[in-house]
Design an enzyme around this catalytic site. Structure first.
Site, short mmCIF file in Angstrom:
data_model
loop_
_atom_site.label_atom_id
_atom_site.label_comp_id
_atom_site.label_asym_id
_atom_site.label_seq_id
_atom_site.Cartn_x
_atom_site.Cartn_y
_atom_site.Cartn_z
N THR A 106 -2.69 4.47 -2.27
CA THR A 106 -4.15 4.58 -2.14
C THR A 106 -4.45 5.94 -1.54
O THR A 106 -4.06 6.20 -0.39
CB THR A 106 -4.69 3.47 -1.20
OG1 THR A 106 -4.31 2.21 -1.71
CG2 THR A 106 -6.22 3.54 -1.12
N LYS A 181 -10.87 1.33 -6.43
CA LYS A 181 -10.25 0.75 -5.22
C LYS A 181 -11.17 0.95 -4.00
O LYS A 181 -11.44 0.02 -3.24
CB LYS A 181 -8.89 1.40 -5.00
CG LYS A 181 -8.26 1.17 -3.65
CD LYS A 181 -7.32 0.02 -3.61
CE LYS A 181 -6.84 -0.22 -2.19
NZ LYS A 181 -6.10 -1.44 -2.04
N LYS A 256 -8.47 2.86 6.82
CA LYS A 256 -8.04 3.97 5.94
C LYS A 256 -8.89 4.00 4.66
O LYS A 256 -9.41 5.05 4.26
CB LYS A 256 -6.56 3.80 5.58
CG LYS A 256 -6.10 4.81 4.54
CD LYS A 256 -4.74 4.49 3.94
CE LYS A 256 -4.50 5.36 2.71
NZ LYS A 256 -3.22 5.13 2.07
P1 NAD Z 1 4.71 2.16 4.27
O1 NAD Z 1 4.43 3.11 5.36
O2 NAD Z 1 5.36 0.86 4.56
O3 NAD Z 1 5.57 2.89 3.11
C1 NAD Z 1 5.43 4.25 2.77
C2 NAD Z 1 6.83 4.82 2.63
O4 NAD Z 1 6.76 6.15 2.13
C3 NAD Z 1 7.58 4.88 3.96
O5 NAD Z 1 8.77 4.11 3.87
C4 NAD Z 1 7.88 6.38 4.14
O6 NAD Z 1 9.12 6.65 4.75
C5 NAD Z 1 7.85 6.86 2.70
N1 NAD Z 1 7.63 8.29 2.56
C6 NAD Z 1 6.68 9.07 3.11
N2 NAD Z 1 6.82 10.35 2.69
C7 NAD Z 1 7.87 10.36 1.85
C8 NAD Z 1 8.52 11.39 1.11
N3 NAD Z 1 8.11 12.67 1.13
N4 NAD Z 1 9.60 11.05 0.35
C9 NAD Z 1 10.03 9.77 0.31
N5 NAD Z 1 9.47 8.76 1.00
C10 NAD Z 1 8.40 9.06 1.76
O7 NAD Z 1 3.28 1.91 3.54
P2 NAD Z 1 2.90 0.72 2.53
O8 NAD Z 1 2.27 -0.39 3.27
O9 NAD Z 1 4.06 0.46 1.63
O10 NAD Z 1 1.71 1.42 1.72
C11 NAD Z 1 1.97 2.38 0.72
C12 NAD Z 1 0.67 2.70 0.03
O11 NAD Z 1 0.10 1.50 -0.53
C13 NAD Z 1 -0.40 3.28 0.96
O12 NAD Z 1 -1.09 4.30 0.29
C14 NAD Z 1 -1.30 2.08 1.26
O13 NAD Z 1 -2.63 2.45 1.58
C15 NAD Z 1 -1.24 1.33 -0.05
N6 NAD Z 1 -1.50 -0.11 0.06
C16 NAD Z 1 -0.89 -0.84 1.03
C17 NAD Z 1 -1.16 -2.21 1.11
C18 NAD Z 1 -0.50 -3.06 2.16
O14 NAD Z 1 -0.91 -4.22 2.34
N7 NAD Z 1 0.52 -2.58 2.86
C19 NAD Z 1 -2.06 -2.81 0.21
C20 NAD Z 1 -2.64 -2.04 -0.79
C21 NAD Z 1 -2.36 -0.68 -0.86
#
Ligand code: NAD
Length: 322
Positions: A106, A181, A256
Protein backbone atom coordinates in the site's frame (compact mmCIF):
# COMPACT_ATOMS: atom_id res chain seq x y z
CA UNK A 1 -11.03 -15.07 -20.14
CA UNK A 2 -8.51 -14.78 -23.01
CA UNK A 3 -6.50 -17.72 -24.36
CA UNK A 4 -3.37 -16.03 -23.03
CA UNK A 5 -4.83 -15.82 -19.52
CA UNK A 6 -5.96 -19.45 -19.65
CA UNK A 7 -2.48 -20.58 -20.65
CA UNK A 8 -1.03 -18.42 -17.85
CA UNK A 9 -3.24 -20.11 -15.28
CA UNK A 10 -1.75 -23.49 -16.17
CA UNK A 11 1.85 -22.30 -16.36
CA UNK A 12 4.35 -22.62 -13.55
CA UNK A 13 6.09 -19.24 -13.47
CA UNK A 14 9.40 -18.11 -12.00
CA UNK A 15 8.48 -15.51 -9.41
CA UNK A 16 10.74 -13.22 -7.38
CA UNK A 17 9.04 -12.18 -4.13
CA UNK A 18 10.62 -9.24 -2.29
CA UNK A 19 9.36 -8.41 1.21
CA UNK A 20 8.43 -11.56 3.11
CA UNK A 21 6.87 -9.95 6.19
CA UNK A 22 3.46 -10.49 7.79
CA UNK A 23 1.69 -10.27 4.44
CA UNK A 24 4.38 -11.18 1.91
CA UNK A 25 5.46 -14.39 3.69
CA UNK A 26 2.07 -16.15 3.47
CA UNK A 27 1.36 -14.71 -0.01
CA UNK A 28 4.62 -16.19 -1.31
CA UNK A 29 3.76 -19.50 0.39
CA UNK A 30 0.44 -19.60 -1.48
CA UNK A 31 2.23 -19.09 -4.80
CA UNK A 32 4.44 -22.08 -3.95
CA UNK A 33 1.31 -24.12 -3.15
CA UNK A 34 -0.12 -23.16 -6.57
CA UNK A 35 2.94 -24.76 -8.22
CA UNK A 36 5.05 -21.70 -9.03
CA UNK A 37 8.80 -21.51 -8.53
CA UNK A 38 9.23 -18.71 -6.01
CA UNK A 39 12.55 -17.15 -5.10
CA UNK A 40 12.39 -14.66 -2.24
CA UNK A 41 14.35 -12.00 -0.44
CA UNK A 42 13.87 -9.98 2.73
CA UNK A 43 16.30 -7.79 4.68
CA UNK A 44 15.31 -9.67 7.84
CA UNK A 45 16.94 -13.13 7.89
CA UNK A 46 14.15 -14.61 10.09
CA UNK A 47 11.52 -13.63 7.51
CA UNK A 48 13.57 -15.30 4.77
CA UNK A 49 14.03 -18.44 6.88
CA UNK A 50 10.28 -18.71 7.61
CA UNK A 51 9.49 -18.33 3.90
CA UNK A 52 12.10 -20.97 3.06
CA UNK A 53 10.26 -23.43 5.33
CA UNK A 54 7.19 -22.86 3.13
CA UNK A 55 9.15 -23.72 -0.02
CA UNK A 56 10.38 -20.26 -1.10
CA UNK A 57 13.92 -20.44 -2.48
CA UNK A 58 16.04 -17.95 -0.52
CA UNK A 59 18.06 -15.47 -2.61
CA UNK A 60 21.14 -13.56 -1.50
CA UNK A 61 19.65 -10.23 -2.62
CA UNK A 62 16.58 -8.72 -4.29
CA UNK A 63 18.44 -8.34 -7.57
CA UNK A 64 19.61 -11.97 -7.49
CA UNK A 65 15.98 -13.06 -7.03
CA UNK A 66 14.81 -10.88 -9.95
CA UNK A 67 17.47 -11.92 -12.47
CA UNK A 68 15.71 -15.11 -13.53
CA UNK A 69 12.08 -14.13 -12.92
CA UNK A 70 8.99 -13.87 -15.14
CA UNK A 71 7.26 -11.79 -12.47
CA UNK A 72 8.70 -9.68 -9.62
CA UNK A 73 6.31 -9.11 -6.71
CA UNK A 74 7.05 -6.53 -4.00
CA UNK A 75 5.25 -6.37 -0.63
CA UNK A 76 7.07 -3.57 1.21
CA UNK A 77 6.23 -1.05 3.94
CA UNK A 78 5.96 2.19 1.92
CA UNK A 79 6.45 3.90 -1.44
CA UNK A 80 9.99 5.00 -0.67
CA UNK A 81 11.03 1.37 -0.24
CA UNK A 82 9.51 0.39 -3.58
CA UNK A 83 11.03 3.32 -5.49
CA UNK A 84 14.45 2.91 -3.85
CA UNK A 85 14.54 -0.77 -4.69
CA UNK A 86 13.27 -0.37 -8.26
CA UNK A 87 15.87 2.24 -9.31
CA UNK A 88 18.77 2.81 -6.85
CA UNK A 89 18.57 -0.81 -5.68
CA UNK A 90 18.90 -2.02 -9.27
CA UNK A 91 15.81 -4.26 -9.31
CA UNK A 92 14.52 -3.00 -12.67
CA UNK A 93 17.97 -3.22 -14.22
CA UNK A 94 18.51 -6.76 -12.93
CA UNK A 95 15.37 -8.22 -14.51
CA UNK A 96 15.02 -9.54 -18.05
CA UNK A 97 13.20 -7.14 -20.43
CA UNK A 98 9.44 -7.67 -20.40
CA UNK A 99 9.29 -8.84 -16.77
CA UNK A 100 5.99 -8.06 -15.02
CA UNK A 101 6.52 -5.94 -11.88
CA UNK A 102 3.61 -6.40 -9.50
CA UNK A 103 3.64 -4.12 -6.45
CA UNK A 104 1.16 -5.28 -3.80
CA UNK A 105 2.32 -2.83 -1.07
CA UNK A 106 0.00 0.00 0.00
CA UNK A 107 1.76 3.15 -1.20
CA UNK A 108 1.09 6.73 -2.27
CA UNK A 109 -0.74 7.04 -5.61
CA UNK A 110 2.00 9.39 -6.90
CA UNK A 111 4.69 6.87 -5.88
CA UNK A 112 2.77 4.07 -7.61
CA UNK A 113 2.64 6.11 -10.83
CA UNK A 114 6.37 6.92 -10.54
CA UNK A 115 7.19 3.24 -10.00
CA UNK A 116 5.07 2.34 -13.02
CA UNK A 117 6.84 4.91 -15.24
CA UNK A 118 10.27 3.73 -14.09
CA UNK A 119 9.38 0.09 -14.84
CA UNK A 120 8.07 0.91 -18.31
CA UNK A 121 11.17 3.07 -19.04
CA UNK A 122 13.30 0.06 -18.17
CA UNK A 123 11.39 -2.09 -20.68
CA UNK A 124 9.06 -3.90 -18.26
CA UNK A 125 5.36 -4.21 -17.54
CA UNK A 126 3.91 -2.95 -14.26
CA UNK A 127 0.76 -3.24 -12.17
CA UNK A 128 -0.07 -1.77 -8.75
CA UNK A 129 -2.18 -4.31 -6.88
CA UNK A 130 -2.64 -3.42 -3.20
CA UNK A 131 -4.76 -5.74 -1.09
CA UNK A 132 -7.41 -5.80 1.56
CA UNK A 133 -8.06 -8.75 3.84
CA UNK A 134 -5.11 -8.51 6.25
CA UNK A 135 -2.84 -11.27 7.49
CA UNK A 136 -5.75 -13.69 7.83
CA UNK A 137 -6.62 -13.14 4.16
CA UNK A 138 -2.97 -13.48 3.14
CA UNK A 139 -2.72 -16.83 4.92
CA UNK A 140 -6.05 -18.19 3.66
CA UNK A 141 -5.53 -16.85 0.09
CA UNK A 142 -8.74 -14.83 0.37
CA UNK A 143 -7.30 -11.36 -0.29
CA UNK A 144 -9.04 -8.81 -2.50
CA UNK A 145 -6.70 -7.16 -5.01
CA UNK A 146 -7.31 -3.68 -6.45
CA UNK A 147 -5.24 -3.35 -9.62
CA UNK A 148 -4.01 -0.38 -11.64
CA UNK A 149 -2.30 -0.68 -15.03
CA UNK A 150 -2.97 -1.98 -18.54
CA UNK A 151 -5.51 -4.64 -19.50
CA UNK A 152 -2.76 -6.97 -20.79
CA UNK A 153 -0.77 -6.57 -17.55
CA UNK A 154 -3.87 -7.37 -15.50
CA UNK A 155 -4.59 -10.48 -17.60
CA UNK A 156 -0.99 -11.61 -17.14
CA UNK A 157 -1.22 -11.14 -13.35
CA UNK A 158 -4.66 -12.71 -12.90
CA UNK A 159 -3.55 -16.33 -12.35
CA UNK A 160 -1.13 -15.18 -9.65
CA UNK A 161 -3.73 -12.96 -7.99
CA UNK A 162 -6.13 -15.93 -8.03
CA UNK A 163 -3.54 -18.05 -6.20
CA UNK A 164 -3.24 -15.41 -3.44
CA UNK A 165 -6.79 -14.08 -3.21
CA UNK A 166 -10.47 -14.56 -3.84
CA UNK A 167 -11.15 -11.45 -5.90
CA UNK A 168 -9.24 -9.07 -8.17
CA UNK A 169 -10.76 -5.87 -9.54
CA UNK A 170 -9.10 -4.01 -12.41
CA UNK A 171 -9.67 -0.40 -11.30
CA UNK A 172 -8.06 1.47 -14.22
CA UNK A 173 -4.69 2.85 -15.29
CA UNK A 174 -1.44 3.03 -13.25
CA UNK A 175 -2.14 4.09 -9.64
CA UNK A 176 -5.87 3.26 -9.82
CA UNK A 177 -5.43 0.25 -7.51
CA UNK A 178 -3.84 2.45 -4.84
CA UNK A 179 -6.52 5.09 -5.42
CA UNK A 180 -9.29 2.54 -4.82
CA UNK A 181 -7.55 1.27 -1.68
CA UNK A 182 -7.18 4.69 -0.03
CA UNK A 183 -10.67 5.85 -1.03
CA UNK A 184 -12.17 2.68 0.47
CA UNK A 185 -10.17 3.04 3.66
CA UNK A 186 -11.08 6.72 3.95
CA UNK A 187 -14.74 5.64 3.96
CA UNK A 188 -13.90 3.02 6.59
CA UNK A 189 -11.91 5.38 8.86
CA UNK A 190 -14.59 8.08 8.75
CA UNK A 191 -17.41 5.59 9.30
CA UNK A 192 -15.66 3.95 12.27
CA UNK A 193 -15.28 7.34 13.93
CA UNK A 194 -18.93 8.14 13.14
CA UNK A 195 -20.19 4.84 14.59
CA UNK A 196 -17.98 5.27 17.69
CA UNK A 197 -19.17 8.84 18.30
CA UNK A 198 -22.78 7.66 17.96
CA UNK A 199 -22.27 4.92 20.59
CA UNK A 200 -20.66 7.40 23.01
CA UNK A 201 -23.45 9.92 22.38
CA UNK A 202 -25.97 7.11 22.95
CA UNK A 203 -24.29 6.29 26.27
CA UNK A 204 -24.60 9.91 27.39
CA UNK A 205 -28.29 9.81 26.46
CA UNK A 206 -28.91 6.59 28.39
CA UNK A 207 -29.25 4.41 25.27
CA UNK A 208 -27.96 0.83 25.53
CA UNK A 209 -25.42 -0.41 22.99
CA UNK A 210 -27.76 -3.21 21.98
CA UNK A 211 -30.71 -0.88 21.36
CA UNK A 212 -28.64 1.45 19.19
CA UNK A 213 -27.17 -1.52 17.33
CA UNK A 214 -30.60 -3.11 16.73
CA UNK A 215 -31.91 0.12 15.23
CA UNK A 216 -28.87 1.37 13.27
CA UNK A 217 -27.84 -2.02 11.85
CA UNK A 218 -31.22 -2.32 10.12
CA UNK A 219 -31.66 1.39 9.38
CA UNK A 220 -29.78 3.98 7.36
CA UNK A 221 -26.81 4.00 9.77
CA UNK A 222 -25.87 0.47 8.67
CA UNK A 223 -22.25 0.03 7.53
CA UNK A 224 -19.35 -2.45 7.91
CA UNK A 225 -17.88 -0.53 10.86
CA UNK A 226 -21.15 -1.09 12.74
CA UNK A 227 -22.43 -4.46 11.63
CA UNK A 228 -19.17 -6.44 11.28
CA UNK A 229 -16.49 -4.59 13.27
CA UNK A 230 -18.82 -3.07 15.90
CA UNK A 231 -16.62 -0.94 18.22
CA UNK A 232 -18.47 -1.78 21.45
CA UNK A 233 -18.59 -5.24 23.03
CA UNK A 234 -21.81 -7.20 22.93
CA UNK A 235 -23.81 -6.79 19.73
CA UNK A 236 -21.37 -8.51 17.29
CA UNK A 237 -19.62 -11.42 19.07
CA UNK A 238 -16.81 -11.74 16.50
CA UNK A 239 -15.79 -8.07 16.55
CA UNK A 240 -12.40 -7.10 18.11
CA UNK A 241 -14.27 -5.15 20.84
CA UNK A 242 -15.10 -8.53 22.38
CA UNK A 243 -11.45 -9.57 22.34
CA UNK A 244 -9.86 -6.64 24.15
CA UNK A 245 -9.50 -4.79 20.81
CA UNK A 246 -6.83 -7.15 19.49
CA UNK A 247 -6.46 -6.56 15.71
CA UNK A 248 -8.20 -7.22 13.29
CA UNK A 249 -7.05 -4.23 11.36
CA UNK A 250 -4.38 -2.53 13.44
CA UNK A 251 -4.78 1.20 14.13
CA UNK A 252 -1.28 2.08 12.79
CA UNK A 253 -2.23 0.58 9.40
CA UNK A 254 -5.44 2.62 9.35
CA UNK A 255 -3.39 5.71 10.28
CA UNK A 256 -0.98 4.95 7.43
CA UNK A 257 -3.77 4.53 4.86
CA UNK A 258 -5.56 7.69 6.00
CA UNK A 259 -2.23 9.54 5.79
CA UNK A 260 -1.91 8.42 2.16
CA UNK A 261 -5.51 9.52 1.52
CA UNK A 262 -4.78 12.90 3.15
CA UNK A 263 -1.75 13.39 0.85
CA UNK A 264 -3.95 12.74 -2.17
CA UNK A 265 -6.72 14.99 -0.81
CA UNK A 266 -4.27 17.89 -0.42
CA UNK A 267 -2.59 17.25 -3.77
CA UNK A 268 -5.96 17.27 -5.53
CA UNK A 269 -7.35 20.20 -3.46
CA UNK A 270 -10.36 18.05 -2.62
CA UNK A 271 -12.68 19.41 0.10
CA UNK A 272 -12.55 16.19 2.14
CA UNK A 273 -12.73 17.73 5.60
CA UNK A 274 -13.83 14.54 7.35
CA UNK A 275 -11.10 12.53 5.62
CA UNK A 276 -8.42 14.97 6.79
CA UNK A 277 -9.83 15.04 10.34
CA UNK A 278 -10.02 11.23 10.44
CA UNK A 279 -6.35 11.09 9.39
CA UNK A 280 -5.41 13.41 12.30
CA UNK A 281 -7.45 11.49 14.86
CA UNK A 282 -6.07 8.12 13.78
CA UNK A 283 -2.47 9.42 13.65
CA UNK A 284 -2.70 10.55 17.29
CA UNK A 285 -4.53 7.41 18.42
CA UNK A 286 -2.07 5.07 16.64
CA UNK A 287 0.93 6.83 18.18
CA UNK A 288 -0.42 6.43 21.70
CA UNK A 289 -3.04 4.10 23.16
CA UNK A 290 -3.91 2.53 19.78
CA UNK A 291 -0.37 1.44 18.89
CA UNK A 292 -1.22 -2.26 19.24
CA UNK A 293 -5.01 -2.14 19.04
CA UNK A 294 -7.64 -2.77 16.42
CA UNK A 295 -8.74 0.52 14.85
CA UNK A 296 -12.20 0.18 16.44
CA UNK A 297 -10.57 0.85 19.84
CA UNK A 298 -10.76 4.56 18.99
CA UNK A 299 -14.20 4.41 20.64
CA UNK A 300 -12.43 4.25 24.03
CA UNK A 301 -10.45 7.40 23.27
CA UNK A 302 -13.61 9.22 22.21
CA UNK A 303 -15.35 8.05 25.41
CA UNK A 304 -12.40 9.06 27.57
CA UNK A 305 -12.26 12.52 26.00
CA UNK A 306 -16.01 12.80 26.60
CA UNK A 307 -15.43 12.39 30.34
CA UNK A 308 -15.85 8.63 30.52
CA UNK A 309 -18.71 8.85 33.04
CA UNK A 310 -21.58 7.77 30.75
CA UNK A 311 -19.88 4.39 30.49
CA UNK A 312 -20.92 3.45 34.05
CA UNK A 313 -24.48 4.37 33.18
CA UNK A 314 -24.33 2.13 30.13
CA UNK A 315 -22.89 -0.83 32.06
CA UNK A 316 -25.67 -0.59 34.59
CA UNK A 317 -28.28 -0.50 31.85
CA UNK A 318 -27.42 -3.48 29.72
CA UNK A 319 -25.03 -5.36 31.96
CA UNK A 320 -22.27 -5.45 29.36
CA UNK A 321 -18.95 -3.98 30.43
CA UNK A 322 -17.51 -1.97 27.55
P1 NAD B 1 5.91 -6.06 7.33
O1 NAD B 1 6.66 -4.96 7.95
O2 NAD B 1 5.51 -7.24 8.14
O3 NAD B 1 6.70 -6.61 6.03
C1 NAD B 1 7.46 -5.79 5.18
C2 NAD B 1 8.76 -6.53 4.91
O4 NAD B 1 9.51 -5.82 3.93
C3 NAD B 1 9.65 -6.64 6.15
O5 NAD B 1 9.89 -8.01 6.44
C4 NAD B 1 10.94 -5.90 5.74
O6 NAD B 1 12.11 -6.47 6.27
C5 NAD B 1 10.88 -6.02 4.24
N1 NAD B 1 11.69 -5.05 3.53
C6 NAD B 1 11.74 -3.70 3.68
N2 NAD B 1 12.62 -3.16 2.80
C7 NAD B 1 13.12 -4.19 2.08
C8 NAD B 1 14.08 -4.27 1.04
N3 NAD B 1 14.70 -3.19 0.54
N4 NAD B 1 14.37 -5.50 0.54
C9 NAD B 1 13.76 -6.61 1.02
N5 NAD B 1 12.86 -6.59 2.02
C10 NAD B 1 12.55 -5.39 2.54
O7 NAD B 1 4.59 -5.38 6.68
P2 NAD B 1 3.25 -6.12 6.19
O8 NAD B 1 2.24 -6.10 7.27
O9 NAD B 1 3.61 -7.40 5.53
O10 NAD B 1 2.73 -5.07 5.11
C11 NAD B 1 3.31 -4.99 3.83
C12 NAD B 1 2.49 -4.03 2.99
O11 NAD B 1 1.13 -4.51 2.92
C13 NAD B 1 2.41 -2.62 3.57
O12 NAD B 1 2.49 -1.70 2.51
C14 NAD B 1 1.05 -2.58 4.26
O13 NAD B 1 0.50 -1.28 4.33
C15 NAD B 1 0.23 -3.48 3.35
N6 NAD B 1 -0.92 -4.12 4.00
C16 NAD B 1 -0.77 -4.71 5.21
C17 NAD B 1 -1.88 -5.31 5.81
C18 NAD B 1 -1.76 -6.00 7.14
O14 NAD B 1 -2.80 -6.34 7.74
N7 NAD B 1 -0.57 -6.25 7.66
C19 NAD B 1 -3.13 -5.29 5.16
C20 NAD B 1 -3.24 -4.70 3.91
C21 NAD B 1 -2.13 -4.10 3.33
Amino acid sequence: MSAETRRGADEALAIAFIGLGNMGGPMAANLVKAGHRVTGFDLVPEALATAAEAGVGPAASATAAAADADVVITMLPAGRHVLALYEDGGLLAAARPGTLFLDCSTIDVADARAAHEAAVRAGHQCLDAPVSGGVVGAEAATLTFMAGGGVAEFARAEPLLAAMGKKAVHCGAAGAGQAAKICNNMILGISMIGVSEAFVLGESLGLSHQALYDVASTASGQCWALSVNCPVPGPVPGSPANHDYRPGFAAPLMAKDLGLAANAVRAGRVQAELGLRAAELYATYAEHEGAAEDFSGIVRTIRQRSGGAPQAQHTEQNGTPA
